[in-house]
Design an enzyme around this catalytic site. Sequence first.
Site, PDB file in Angstrom:
ATOM      1  N   LYS A 200      41.238 -33.615 -11.838  1.00  0.00           N
ATOM      2  CA  LYS A 200      41.803 -32.322 -12.218  1.00  0.00           C
ATOM      3  C   LYS A 200      40.781 -31.598 -13.076  1.00  0.00           C
ATOM      4  O   LYS A 200      40.419 -32.064 -14.159  1.00  0.00           O
ATOM      5  CB  LYS A 200      43.109 -32.548 -12.987  1.00  0.00           C
ATOM      6  CG  LYS A 200      43.737 -31.258 -13.450  1.00  0.00           C
ATOM      7  CD  LYS A 200      45.075 -31.515 -14.109  1.00  0.00           C
ATOM      8  CE  LYS A 200      45.690 -30.223 -14.586  1.00  0.00           C
ATOM      9  NZ  LYS A 200      46.967 -30.470 -15.276  1.00  0.00           N
ATOM     10  N   LYS A 252      42.463 -31.256  -7.723  1.00  0.00           N
ATOM     11  CA  LYS A 252      43.058 -30.009  -8.169  1.00  0.00           C
ATOM     12  C   LYS A 252      42.064 -29.213  -8.980  1.00  0.00           C
ATOM     13  O   LYS A 252      41.448 -29.813  -9.871  1.00  0.00           O
ATOM     14  CB  LYS A 252      44.284 -30.366  -9.009  1.00  0.00           C
ATOM     15  CG  LYS A 252      44.981 -29.204  -9.657  1.00  0.00           C
ATOM     16  CD  LYS A 252      46.072 -29.722 -10.543  1.00  0.00           C
ATOM     17  CE  LYS A 252      46.688 -28.515 -11.236  1.00  0.00           C
ATOM     18  NZ  LYS A 252      47.661 -28.894 -12.215  1.00  0.00           N
TER      19      LYS A 252
END
Length: 328
Positions: A200, A252
């Site tokens: 992330k 992400k």
Amino acid sequence: MSSFPDIRPRRLRRTPALRRLVEETRIAPSELVLPLFVKEGLTEPRAISSMPGIVQHSRESLRKAAHEAVSAGVGGLMLYGVPTDDHKDETGSAGLDPDGILNVGIRDLVAEVGDATVIMSDLCLDEFTSHGHCGVLAPDGSVDNDATLAIYADLGVAQAAAGAHMVGTSGMMDGQVGVVRRGLDKAGYQDTSILAYSAKYAGAFYGPFREAVQSSLQGDRRQYQQDPPNLREALVEVDLDVAEGADIVMVKPALPYLDVIAAVRDRVNVPVAAYQVSGEYAMVEAAAANGWIDRDRAIFESLTSIKRAGAQIILTYWATEVAQKLRF
Ligand code: PBG
């Protein structure tokens, strides 16, 4: 008599039927996961200005949206809870409260759609903390990794107790997957699975989400989320998460990180997910609203690219709409 060129790739592009026949990548509704926001105390859904078409749900409208998604065949729901300001504190205790908005929302989803889809919940503290960070703070103001882990374990148990099928560890603390796995197992939730937000990145594309969850964050998350230039570091994160018990790993944001998705896909044998985040959504909606791009084609092209890169599960705010268009 042969005429150059002998090999003509254009032959297979001539008609829609030919193109359909040789299409390499196709999206199915069951691969799409819809993120949903439920806001404490709302009686009517409330628009999120930077995400046209997306709302903070009331408990009632949340159930309706879940029902609609399931009817369209959406593969999963990812729930975020937004507490009122007076329920935010230094340690994010509203996340642990069985009557806190996220745990209430999970129970509502279970009551509405049960096992007809996969009910997932965000396992993080940022929505619940008064400072907006994903963990608790040390006296020097930094985010205290290990003190946060103990709370994450309890958050996992609270969400599993509320009925979540899968918890999404999104806080980027070292050791979070392992500690949540052990916490769940110890409490008898061996069958609750973990979607690990493994890679992330601390990028600029979460802006609209901060509005969606009315984030209290000042500053940024660069001390715990990944630095955008780094790819190999993502593989370190993914290896650790798989070793600690992640059932699914996620990259992400999605579109700016297709190379990371492809590298992760090559690396592991668990399912790989990608999160088409709020900023990716907002960019397409804003450009389309100006008449600068064809909205539907841009949505499908971006999702197809994310899948082509190697993500077999995609979290997207367009999940219901796309699933409906695929079905009918
Ligand atoms: C943290 C979390 C964030 C998002 C999902 N989980 C925000 C952040 O890391 O700042 C962003 C999702 C999006 O932008 O759509 N709990």
